[in-house]
Design an enzyme around this catalytic site. Structure first.
Site, PDB file in Angstrom:
ATOM      1  N   GLY A 108       0.935   4.614 -12.227  1.00 51.11           N
ATOM      2  CA  GLY A 108       0.021   5.101 -13.252  1.00 51.11           C
ATOM      3  C   GLY A 108       0.384   6.525 -13.654  1.00 51.11           C
ATOM      4  N   GLU A 156       1.969   7.034  -2.310  1.00 48.62           N
ATOM      5  CA  GLU A 156       0.838   7.894  -2.669  1.00 48.62           C
ATOM      6  C   GLU A 156       0.541   8.992  -1.666  1.00 48.62           C
ATOM      7  OE1 GLU A 156       0.573   4.224  -5.033  1.00 48.62           O
ATOM      8  OE2 GLU A 156       0.904   4.633  -2.916  1.00 48.62           O
TER       9      GLU A 156
END
Length: 375
Positions: free
Chosen positions: A65, A137
């Protein structure tokens, strides 16, 4: 325009959706997510659509994203714009995971973060020799989200904890071996496979699988593959805390050099301490939850991460890794022992802020179970 960054081809009962930001590695923007959500919801209601094929233009399927835009919103004091982006992305992941229409995800290239959310939740997941998968992440001050607490927790043994905590990269053969991919097809045969799927009129899972099977190969796992180390992974990553996991890994190399173990330790020690602890708890809890429950819980965590009341590691991680690229993030807290259970617990609680609401998921059409349940 959304129509330019998500290309749509109509082939009989098949719809081919192509992510079309190749120079940006098909990173998902808000307009792209809105467009994909609009398309997937319309296909659920359209009896003339029997199969959805999702792929990416260029050398990436989707590298995640648009985190940089989210961080820029946070820096401008507009953190709610960032949570709105994640809200919409999680709804899309849920719609894909529960769709009654089969989806073929062609993961020919980079698949990371948000790219995993729109592919791994699909019924058929095709890897190739070009596939590179990772959930990195924790190295950015975030945690493995987009439903990762669901799909990582269902991998063999504690392989999911390894991927989420170490941010390790997998190739196509490793994705197939672990179950993240359902098929492996050489990239040179993808065009032929797509034409076959479009021309066959196949609409049920069994018929689609039979067609893909005719193109499938059994790739060779490299000798250096982490999948050969499942015994060590299960031994170390089954521990209760991040500190115990690292200590167990360090014991593995106390008397014998092992480059793979050393790299794994280094990756974890470079990541955000608080992100590691959130990720471990999230994956562990995900084993007992359905996909919807996982996404609702992950949205709570994400909202806390974005608002930054407990730690601002997401902003710092993106600065160091993605923006200024000095690769030297200053985490706060900087040590695992300084991250208390109380701090971690706060991430799993509802955000107490006027107007903030839990993730609300659309009803599942025809009460169809999540297709990823086979993992």
């Amino acid at each position: 325009m959304a129509s330019q960054v998500v290309l749509v081809e109509e082939k009989s009962v098949v719809r081919i959706l192509t992510l079309n930001r190749p120079k940006q590695l098909n990173v998902l923007t808000s307009p792209m997510i809105s467009r994909l959500l609009e398309l997937f919801l319309s296909y659920q209601k359209n009896p003339n659509v029997k199969l959805i094929i999702l792929k990416g233009q260029g050398r990436a399927f989707c590298a995640g994203g648009d985190v940089i835009s989210c961080v820029n919103d946070i820096r401008r004091g507009c953190w709610r714009l960032a949570t709105d982006f994640m809200y919409k992305q999680y709804v899309l992941d849920y719609v894909i995971a529960t769709s009654p229409k089969p989806q073929v995800s062609i993961m020919d290239g980079i698949v990371m973060g948000g790219g995993a959310g729109i592919s791994i939740h699909g019924r058929f997941r095709i890897a190739t020799e070009n596939t590179v998968f990772a959930m990195p992440e924790a190295a950015l001050g975030h945690f493995a989200d987009v439903g990762a607490s669901y799909f990582l927790s269902r991998l063999p043994g504690f392989f999911g904890e390894y991927l989420g905590l170490a941010g390790a990269r997998l190739d196509g053969a490793e994705m197939l071996a672990s179950g993240l991919a359902t098929h492996f097809v050489p990239s040179m045969r993808l065009k032929e496979l797509t034409e076959d799927l479009c021309g066959s009129g196949a609409s049920d899972a069994a018929s689609i699988s039979k067609i893909i099977d005719t193109y499938t190969q059994q790739p060779h796992l490299k000798d250096s593959s982490a999948y050969h180390r499942l015994d060590v992974i299960d031994k170390c990553f089954s521990r209760n805390t991040v500190e115990e996991i690292i200590f167990a890994l360090e014991r593995e190399i106390a008397h014998k050099t092992d480059d793979w173990v050393s790299r794994t330790i280094l990756s974890m020690k470079k990541a955000s301490p608080i992100s590691l602890k959130i990720t471990l708890r999230s994956i562990r809890e995900g084993r007992a939850l359905g996909i919807g429950q996982c996404l609702i819980r992950e949205f709570r965590i994400t909202s806390q991460v974005i608002k930054g009341d407990i730690s601002k590691d997401l902003i710092e991680g993106c600065r160091a890794i993605l923006i200024e690229k000095d690769n030297n993030p200053k985490w706060e807290p900087s040590r695992l022992e300084d991250v208390t259970e109380r701090m971690v617990e706060k991430y799993f609680q509802r955000l107490e802020d006027d107007g903030w609401e839990d993730l609300k998921l659309p009803p599942i059409p025809n009460s169809h179970p999540p297709l990823i349940s086979k993992l």
